[in-house]
Design a protein around this motif. Sequence first.
Motif, PDB file in Angstrom:
ATOM      1  N   PHE A 139      33.741  48.782 -39.089  1.00 14.57           N
ATOM      2  CA  PHE A 139      32.294  48.680 -39.229  1.00 14.57           C
ATOM      3  C   PHE A 139      31.808  47.267 -38.918  1.00 14.57           C
ATOM      4  O   PHE A 139      32.553  46.296 -39.033  1.00 14.57           O
ATOM      5  N   SER A 140      30.557  47.177 -38.544  1.00 16.47           N
ATOM      6  CA  SER A 140      29.828  45.912 -38.535  1.00 16.47           C
ATOM      7  C   SER A 140      28.434  46.198 -39.061  1.00 16.47           C
ATOM      8  O   SER A 140      28.009  47.358 -39.163  1.00 16.47           O
ATOM      9  N   LEU A 141      27.716  45.146 -39.409  1.00 13.04           N
ATOM     10  CA  LEU A 141      26.344  45.327 -39.865  1.00 13.04           C
ATOM     11  C   LEU A 141      25.455  45.732 -38.692  1.00 13.04           C
ATOM     12  O   LEU A 141      25.620  45.253 -37.567  1.00 13.04           O
ATOM     13  N   SER A 142      24.520  46.604 -38.958  1.00 10.16           N
ATOM     14  CA  SER A 142      23.634  47.084 -37.904  1.00 10.16           C
ATOM     15  C   SER A 142      22.599  46.022 -37.542  1.00 10.16           C
ATOM     16  O   SER A 142      22.217  45.180 -38.367  1.00 10.16           O
ATOM     17  N   GLU A 143      22.127  46.101 -36.317  1.00  6.71           N
ATOM     18  CA  GLU A 143      21.052  45.211 -35.891  1.00  6.71           C
ATOM     19  C   GLU A 143      19.787  45.480 -36.702  1.00  6.71           C
ATOM     20  O   GLU A 143      19.009  44.554 -36.989  1.00  6.71           O
ATOM     21  N   ALA A 144      19.580  46.738 -37.082  1.00  4.49           N
ATOM     22  CA  ALA A 144      18.397  47.078 -37.873  1.00  4.49           C
ATOM     23  C   ALA A 144      18.391  46.330 -39.198  1.00  4.49           C
ATOM     24  O   ALA A 144      17.351  45.831 -39.647  1.00  4.49           O
ATOM     25  N   LEU A 145      19.546  46.248 -39.836  1.00  4.39           N
ATOM     26  CA  LEU A 145      19.637  45.499 -41.090  1.00  4.39           C
ATOM     27  C   LEU A 145      19.442  44.015 -40.837  1.00  4.39           C
ATOM     28  O   LEU A 145      18.622  43.364 -41.497  1.00  4.39           O
ATOM     29  N   VAL A 146      20.185  43.456 -39.902  1.00  3.97           N
ATOM     30  CA  VAL A 146      20.142  42.013 -39.655  1.00  3.97           C
ATOM     31  C   VAL A 146      18.732  41.565 -39.287  1.00  3.97           C
ATOM     32  O   VAL A 146      18.250  40.523 -39.762  1.00  3.97           O
ATOM     33  N   ASN A 147      18.057  42.358 -38.483  1.00  2.62           N
ATOM     34  CA  ASN A 147      16.710  41.981 -38.034  1.00  2.62           C
ATOM     35  C   ASN A 147      15.641  42.198 -39.101  1.00  2.62           C
ATOM     36  O   ASN A 147      14.498  41.751 -38.927  1.00  2.62           O
ATOM     37  N   SER A 148      15.992  42.851 -40.190  1.00  2.00           N
ATOM     38  CA  SER A 148      15.000  43.137 -41.232  1.00  2.00           C
ATOM     39  C   SER A 148      14.795  41.979 -42.199  1.00  2.00           C
ATOM     40  O   SER A 148      13.845  41.982 -42.982  1.00  2.00           O
ATOM     41  N   PHE A 149      15.675  40.964 -42.162  1.00  2.00           N
ATOM     42  CA  PHE A 149      15.550  39.827 -43.065  1.00  2.00           C
ATOM     43  C   PHE A 149      14.363  38.961 -42.672  1.00  2.00           C
ATOM     44  O   PHE A 149      14.083  38.753 -41.488  1.00  2.00           O
ATOM     45  N   GLU A 150      13.675  38.420 -43.668  1.00  2.00           N
ATOM     46  CA  GLU A 150      12.618  37.458 -43.405  1.00  2.00           C
ATOM     47  C   GLU A 150      13.210  36.149 -42.889  1.00  2.00           C
ATOM     48  O   GLU A 150      14.344  35.790 -43.212  1.00  2.00           O
ATOM     49  N   THR A 151      12.432  35.451 -42.096  1.00  2.00           N
ATOM     50  CA  THR A 151      12.855  34.135 -41.623  1.00  2.00           C
ATOM     51  C   THR A 151      13.127  33.217 -42.823  1.00  2.00           C
ATOM     52  O   THR A 151      12.322  33.128 -43.739  1.00  2.00           O
ATOM     53  N   ASP A 176      15.633  33.537 -44.990  1.00  2.00           N
ATOM     54  CA  ASP A 176      16.345  34.169 -46.100  1.00  2.00           C
ATOM     55  C   ASP A 176      17.766  33.622 -46.158  1.00  2.00           C
ATOM     56  O   ASP A 176      18.566  33.823 -45.230  1.00  2.00           O
ATOM     57  N   LEU A 177      18.086  32.946 -47.240  1.00  2.00           N
ATOM     58  CA  LEU A 177      19.395  32.300 -47.381  1.00  2.00           C
ATOM     59  C   LEU A 177      20.533  33.304 -47.485  1.00  2.00           C
ATOM     60  O   LEU A 177      21.686  32.964 -47.201  1.00  2.00           O
ATOM     61  N   ARG A 178      20.241  34.531 -47.876  1.00  2.00           N
ATOM     62  CA  ARG A 178      21.292  35.549 -47.937  1.00  2.00           C
ATOM     63  C   ARG A 178      21.818  35.872 -46.542  1.00  2.00           C
ATOM     64  O   ARG A 178      23.015  36.119 -46.368  1.00  2.00           O
ATOM     65  N   LYS A 179      20.924  35.876 -45.570  1.00  2.00           N
ATOM     66  CA  LYS A 179      21.349  36.111 -44.195  1.00  2.00           C
ATOM     67  C   LYS A 179      22.257  34.985 -43.728  1.00  2.00           C
ATOM     68  O   LYS A 179      23.246  35.214 -43.012  1.00  2.00           O
ATOM     69  N   GLN A 180      21.952  33.772 -44.131  1.00  2.00           N
ATOM     70  CA  GLN A 180      22.762  32.620 -43.724  1.00  2.00           C
ATOM     71  C   GLN A 180      24.104  32.587 -44.443  1.00  2.00           C
ATOM     72  O   GLN A 180      25.133  32.239 -43.854  1.00  2.00           O
ATOM     73  N   SER A 181      24.103  32.950 -45.738  1.00  2.28           N
ATOM     74  CA  SER A 181      25.307  32.812 -46.555  1.00  2.28           C
ATOM     75  C   SER A 181      26.211  34.040 -46.506  1.00  2.28           C
ATOM     76  O   SER A 181      27.436  33.900 -46.595  1.00  2.28           O
ATOM     77  N   TRP A 182      25.639  35.217 -46.351  1.00  2.00           N
ATOM     78  CA  TRP A 182      26.401  36.453 -46.498  1.00  2.00           C
ATOM     79  C   TRP A 182      26.620  37.220 -45.201  1.00  2.00           C
ATOM     80  O   TRP A 182      27.224  38.284 -45.210  1.00  2.00           O
ATOM     81  N   ILE A 183      26.140  36.685 -44.080  1.00  3.19           N
ATOM     82  CA  ILE A 183      26.314  37.359 -42.792  1.00  3.19           C
ATOM     83  C   ILE A 183      26.843  36.349 -41.778  1.00  3.19           C
ATOM     84  O   ILE A 183      26.324  35.237 -41.666  1.00  3.19           O
ATOM     85  N   LEU A 184      27.878  36.755 -41.040  1.00  2.00           N
ATOM     86  CA  LEU A 184      28.457  35.889 -40.018  1.00  2.00           C
ATOM     87  C   LEU A 184      28.307  36.561 -38.658  1.00  2.00           C
ATOM     88  O   LEU A 184      28.815  37.663 -38.441  1.00  2.00           O
ATOM     89  N   ILE A 242       6.517  48.402 -54.774  1.00  2.00           N
ATOM     90  CA  ILE A 242       7.709  49.257 -54.674  1.00  2.00           C
ATOM     91  C   ILE A 242       8.377  49.087 -53.312  1.00  2.00           C
ATOM     92  O   ILE A 242       9.617  49.041 -53.215  1.00  2.00           O
ATOM     93  N   ASP A 243       7.586  48.978 -52.257  1.00  2.00           N
ATOM     94  CA  ASP A 243       8.173  48.736 -50.938  1.00  2.00           C
ATOM     95  C   ASP A 243       8.943  47.418 -50.913  1.00  2.00           C
ATOM     96  O   ASP A 243      10.031  47.330 -50.321  1.00  2.00           O
ATOM     97  N   LYS A 244       8.420  46.392 -51.572  1.00  2.00           N
ATOM     98  CA  LYS A 244       9.100  45.104 -51.617  1.00  2.00           C
ATOM     99  C   LYS A 244      10.382  45.173 -52.442  1.00  2.00           C
ATOM    100  O   LYS A 244      11.383  44.521 -52.122  1.00  2.00           O
ATOM    101  N   ILE A 245      10.354  45.955 -53.503  1.00  2.00           N
ATOM    102  CA  ILE A 245      11.572  46.148 -54.309  1.00  2.00           C
ATOM    103  C   ILE A 245      12.655  46.779 -53.457  1.00  2.00           C
ATOM    104  O   ILE A 245      13.821  46.360 -53.488  1.00  2.00           O
ATOM    105  N   MET A 246      12.291  47.791 -52.695  1.00  2.00           N
ATOM    106  CA  MET A 246      13.260  48.464 -51.831  1.00  2.00           C
ATOM    107  C   MET A 246      13.819  47.511 -50.778  1.00  2.00           C
ATOM    108  O   MET A 246      15.030  47.500 -50.508  1.00  2.00           O
ATOM    109  N   GLU A 247      12.954  46.670 -50.201  1.00  2.00           N
ATOM    110  CA  GLU A 247      13.410  45.698 -49.213  1.00  2.00           C
ATOM    111  C   GLU A 247      14.367  44.686 -49.832  1.00  2.00           C
ATOM    112  O   GLU A 247      15.418  44.359 -49.244  1.00  2.00           O
TER     113      GLU A 247
END
Length: 462
Positions: free
Chosen positions: A297-309, A311-319, A397-402
């Motif tokens: 598996f790899s992370l989907s582009e849909a997930l990766v592209n959904s992060f806000e500019t 977002d430190l989680r994208k920097q720390s938890w995704i390579l 609720i939409d923000k909670i889901m995101e």
Amino acid sequence: MKNNIFNTLKSVSISLVLLGSVSCEKFIDTELPYNQIGNTEVFADVSSANAALAGLYAELWSSSMISGDATGGAAILGTYTDDLNCYSPYVQNGLVDIYNNVQIPSNTIIYNFWSRAYKHIYYANSIIKGVRESTSVSQANKDRLIGEATVIRSMLYFNLSQIFDDIPYTDTTDYVYNSQLKKMSKSQLMSYLENDLKGSISILHDQYSNQERIYINRKTAELLLAKVLMMDDKWSEAEILLSQIIQSPLYTWESDLSKVFIKTGKHILWQLKPANSTDATKEFIMFNFTTSLPTSFSLSEALVNSFETGDLRKQSWILATVINQKTYFRPMKYKNPVNANSTEDSVILRIEEAYLLYAECMAQQNKLPEAKAAVDKIRQRAGLSPLPFGLSKDGVIDKIMEESRHEFFAEMGHRFYDLKRFKKLTLLPLTKPSWKTFHSAFPIPEKELVINPNLNPQNFGY
């Protein structure tokens, strides 16, 4: 497995070869051997009872719906929805069909997912029965053992019900009874689980029996009960439980993203320990591609592209990894390689989930400022600005889901559970063209319907 899920287990009692005075933690590091030993012998003393329960924990780590490898919900449900791309070799009725949302009732991955869960439910029932009938285990130890086994069983049932909708429930090891089980409605099952978990909460303690938090405590049971209550829209009852967890001195907010998956963290409610002391987590192994193409598996582009500019989680938890001039994305929540891991266990539940569930309860009760505050706690650690004031209930609720998606990707199947609970599975056709409305539930495995016609009718659409 040619027989009914309980058939091959009808003569098996949970048992372990006791190794002198070896501690319960040691048995977590060993495989669970099965012998034709009656319950009386297996639960003759607290040492053997502890070993039986530790064996169940080991099974959950090894291959189960919460295991960190391709047998677990993180992989299967992540690729079923839109968080993971699947690169497994094509096998008819296998994982790729689930990824492409074209699964059928004979799918082997779905069958194994179902059958393993019911095997572990049987193990839990065997422990509960054996401990309850033991004349040599003290009441305090009985409470602990029965409480933990019941929570494990409840978690398995809860997750199964989200994946398959109506499912059979049993709390017995009686083979004849189990071989004729009928499906139970989800609402009735939630009532059973509510009673089971309240019973566990009444006999478990908050204090952990191991500093690594590899055994279930009362707060773990309370978090699961809150989830059950939320399925019945019992928002205020769930709110109380989640508030107690968040405010408990047992738990400390971890503000450093690089430490969220370190096993000593006081934000962790429950985690599973690798089989050997230096083993990498299954999560690290499954996503470990660097120079060669991913094979699972790899992370989907849909997930990766959904992060806000920002977002430190994208920097720390995704390579991001470039292979053959194409970029693939690895989850990097777990970082320790094989034979060099002394700091990571597989996290099952952590305090961040309690915050987001609490926010959901608040939003559902129109307590929007309280919901916003809980979500902002998560966002602040991610380096993001607070939610704007004035959001509607649906907007919150939409923000909670995101936030849940970005906090819990590649963990436990959160994306599927959230989309289903929020009634947002309709979003999936945007990135999954084969997704149909009836894919909100997996089919009941065909083998089970053949062996036990009482499980009919098959889920709609299959």
